[in-house]
Design a protein around this motif. Sequence first.
Motif, mmCIF file in Angstrom:
data_model
loop_
_atom_site.group_PDB
_atom_site.id
_atom_site.type_symbol
_atom_site.label_atom_id
_atom_site.label_comp_id
_atom_site.label_asym_id
_atom_site.label_seq_id
_atom_site.Cartn_x
_atom_site.Cartn_y
_atom_site.Cartn_z
ATOM 1 N N GLY A 93 0.666 -1.352 0.041
ATOM 2 C CA GLY A 93 0.078 -0.056 0.148
ATOM 3 C C GLY A 93 0.744 1.270 0.084
ATOM 4 N N ARG A 94 2.190 1.204 -0.133
ATOM 5 C CA ARG A 94 2.919 2.386 -0.092
ATOM 6 C C ARG A 94 2.914 2.919 -1.547
ATOM 7 N N ALA A 95 2.869 4.232 -1.556
ATOM 8 C CA ALA A 95 2.695 4.879 -2.969
ATOM 9 C C ALA A 95 4.165 4.737 -3.761
ATOM 10 N N LEU A 96 4.125 4.220 -4.984
ATOM 11 C CA LEU A 96 5.459 4.376 -6.021
ATOM 12 C C LEU A 96 5.182 5.490 -6.646
ATOM 13 N N TRP A 97 4.144 5.961 -7.260
ATOM 14 C CA TRP A 97 4.177 7.138 -8.296
ATOM 15 C C TRP A 97 2.738 7.758 -8.257
ATOM 16 N N PHE A 98 2.901 8.907 -8.486
ATOM 17 C CA PHE A 98 1.521 9.494 -9.070
ATOM 18 C C PHE A 98 1.797 10.491 -10.248
ATOM 19 N N SER A 99 0.491 10.420 -11.076
ATOM 20 C CA SER A 99 0.981 10.956 -12.373
ATOM 21 C C SER A 99 -0.647 11.632 -12.835
ATOM 22 N N LYS A 100 -0.620 12.630 -13.755
ATOM 23 C CA LYS A 100 -1.700 13.229 -14.333
ATOM 24 C C LYS A 100 -1.881 12.215 -15.657
ATOM 25 N N ALA A 101 -1.203 11.485 -15.955
ATOM 26 C CA ALA A 101 -1.520 10.261 -17.050
ATOM 27 C C ALA A 101 -2.197 9.318 -16.147
ATOM 28 N N ILE A 102 -3.065 8.452 -17.037
ATOM 29 C CA ILE A 102 -3.759 7.412 -16.327
ATOM 30 C C ILE A 102 -2.847 6.101 -16.185
ATOM 31 N N LEU A 103 -2.391 5.857 -14.951
ATOM 32 C CA LEU A 103 -1.689 4.647 -14.744
ATOM 33 C C LEU A 103 -2.308 3.529 -14.018
ATOM 34 N N PRO A 104 -2.028 2.135 -13.956
ATOM 35 C CA PRO A 104 -0.834 1.777 -14.917
ATOM 36 C C PRO A 104 -1.536 1.541 -16.318
ATOM 37 N N ALA A 105 -0.536 1.409 -17.497
ATOM 38 C CA ALA A 105 -1.176 1.102 -18.744
ATOM 39 C C ALA A 105 -1.326 -0.336 -18.547
ATOM 40 N N MET A 106 -2.454 -0.956 -19.343
ATOM 41 C CA MET A 106 -3.046 -2.137 -19.314
ATOM 42 C C MET A 106 -3.125 -3.067 -20.361
ATOM 43 N N ARG A 107 -2.314 -3.950 -20.463
ATOM 44 C CA ARG A 107 -2.372 -5.132 -21.713
ATOM 45 C C ARG A 107 -3.466 -5.782 -21.238
ATOM 46 N N ALA A 119 13.831 22.162 -2.264
ATOM 47 C CA ALA A 119 13.322 22.819 -3.546
ATOM 48 C C ALA A 119 12.461 21.969 -4.306
ATOM 49 N N PRO A 120 11.506 22.385 -5.178
ATOM 50 C CA PRO A 120 10.862 21.679 -6.254
ATOM 51 C C PRO A 120 11.616 20.852 -7.194
ATOM 52 N N THR A 121 11.080 19.519 -7.484
ATOM 53 C CA THR A 121 12.049 18.630 -8.101
ATOM 54 C C THR A 121 11.766 18.719 -9.605
ATOM 55 N N GLU A 122 12.470 18.014 -10.335
ATOM 56 C CA GLU A 122 12.349 18.145 -11.824
ATOM 57 C C GLU A 122 11.101 17.154 -11.945
ATOM 58 N N LEU A 123 10.816 16.349 -11.758
ATOM 59 C CA LEU A 123 9.656 15.424 -11.979
ATOM 60 C C LEU A 123 8.526 16.066 -11.171
ATOM 61 N N GLU A 124 8.680 16.534 -10.289
ATOM 62 C CA GLU A 124 7.461 17.372 -9.683
ATOM 63 C C GLU A 124 6.948 18.341 -10.616
ATOM 64 N N GLN A 125 7.851 19.263 -11.190
ATOM 65 C CA GLN A 125 7.402 20.252 -12.050
ATOM 66 C C GLN A 125 7.053 19.627 -13.345
ATOM 67 N N LEU A 126 7.432 18.684 -13.822
ATOM 68 C CA LEU A 126 7.107 18.086 -15.237
ATOM 69 C C LEU A 126 5.433 17.597 -15.035
ATOM 70 N N GLU A 127 5.202 17.016 -13.952
ATOM 71 C CA GLU A 127 3.722 16.411 -13.611
ATOM 72 C C GLU A 127 2.739 17.605 -13.239
ATOM 73 N N GLY A 128 3.422 18.577 -12.408
ATOM 74 C CA GLY A 128 2.759 19.784 -11.559
ATOM 75 C C GLY A 128 2.039 18.839 -10.475
ATOM 76 N N LEU A 129 2.919 17.949 -9.848
ATOM 77 C CA LEU A 129 2.468 17.318 -8.693
ATOM 78 C C LEU A 129 3.431 17.468 -7.708
ATOM 79 N N GLU A 130 3.172 18.150 -6.363
ATOM 80 C CA GLU A 130 4.186 18.448 -5.356
ATOM 81 C C GLU A 130 4.441 17.155 -4.666
ATOM 82 N N GLN A 131 3.501 16.330 -4.779
ATOM 83 C CA GLN A 131 3.631 14.891 -4.186
ATOM 84 C C GLN A 131 4.930 14.045 -4.480
ATOM 85 N N LEU A 132 5.261 14.371 -5.649
ATOM 86 C CA LEU A 132 6.382 13.766 -6.403
ATOM 87 C C LEU A 132 7.664 14.054 -5.498
#
Length: 264
Positions: free
Chosen positions: A156-170, A205-218
């Motif tokens: 139940g620990r978070a691995l990632w958050f995204s504005k994309a819909i994850l996970p991709a599904m086969r 400081a804000p991180t690169e991934l945080e700024q790319l996704e626009g999600l401060e929890q990253l």
Amino acid sequence: MVIPARAASTRLPRKPLRLIAGQSLLHRTIDLARRSVTGDPRIVVATDDAGIADHAARAGIEAVMTDPTITSGSGRTLAAALGLGAAEDSIVVNLQGDAPFQPVGALPAVIAALRDGSADVATPVVRLSWAALDALRLHKQAAPFSGTTCVRDGAGRALWFSKAILPAMRGEDGLRAASPMSPVLRHVGLYGYRLPALEQFEAAAPTELEQLEGLEQLRLLDLHLTIDAVEVEPARFDISGIDTEADITRAEDLIALHGDPFGT
């Protein structure tokens, strides 16, 4: 519990005061907080705007004025908590002011996860039905940065958050046939922090991934802070945060269809 309410929103100016089916976004969030917990919790609104502070007072809620140069909800939450003399072992809840339709069970679940567990931060997620996932996909065609998904490990620990819909599904057709629920978890706009974790987050400081996704929890994940992504039952109807005019319209359509949770 702190509700950050900032006047200067680029996409939706003076967002906390905007009406949804006759009730302001801020009053709806305050109502959610009151319905979600028992007893007499301390609820404060953290704002940089006197009009928003007055609006909070009309709902009987204390407002804390914070520095207008603070641009994040977490920063405003920390400033309010420290200004109110929060102890080092405090659990500080940031109930984002633009997500008033989240599950009533989310707030107590976050508090319980931090009280009983070892994570630095806790935040709720809801599992989307296939119908809800289809609706989110359609919504993102018009508002691609509205709505956040989460992936987590088996504990139940978070691995990632995204504005994309994850996970991709086969093999999605097979997954749909096997279960009415999809594997997609939508993040709910609520955070509980141990005070030292919130202080560490705000000092970085804000991180690169945080700024790319626009999600401060990253930033929390980049700092190797642990986040419990607590699965809770969905709300009466599923909607992410209110970020655009289209979100207001969608919320009012859902209220008309399913009923208004305000005051229930």
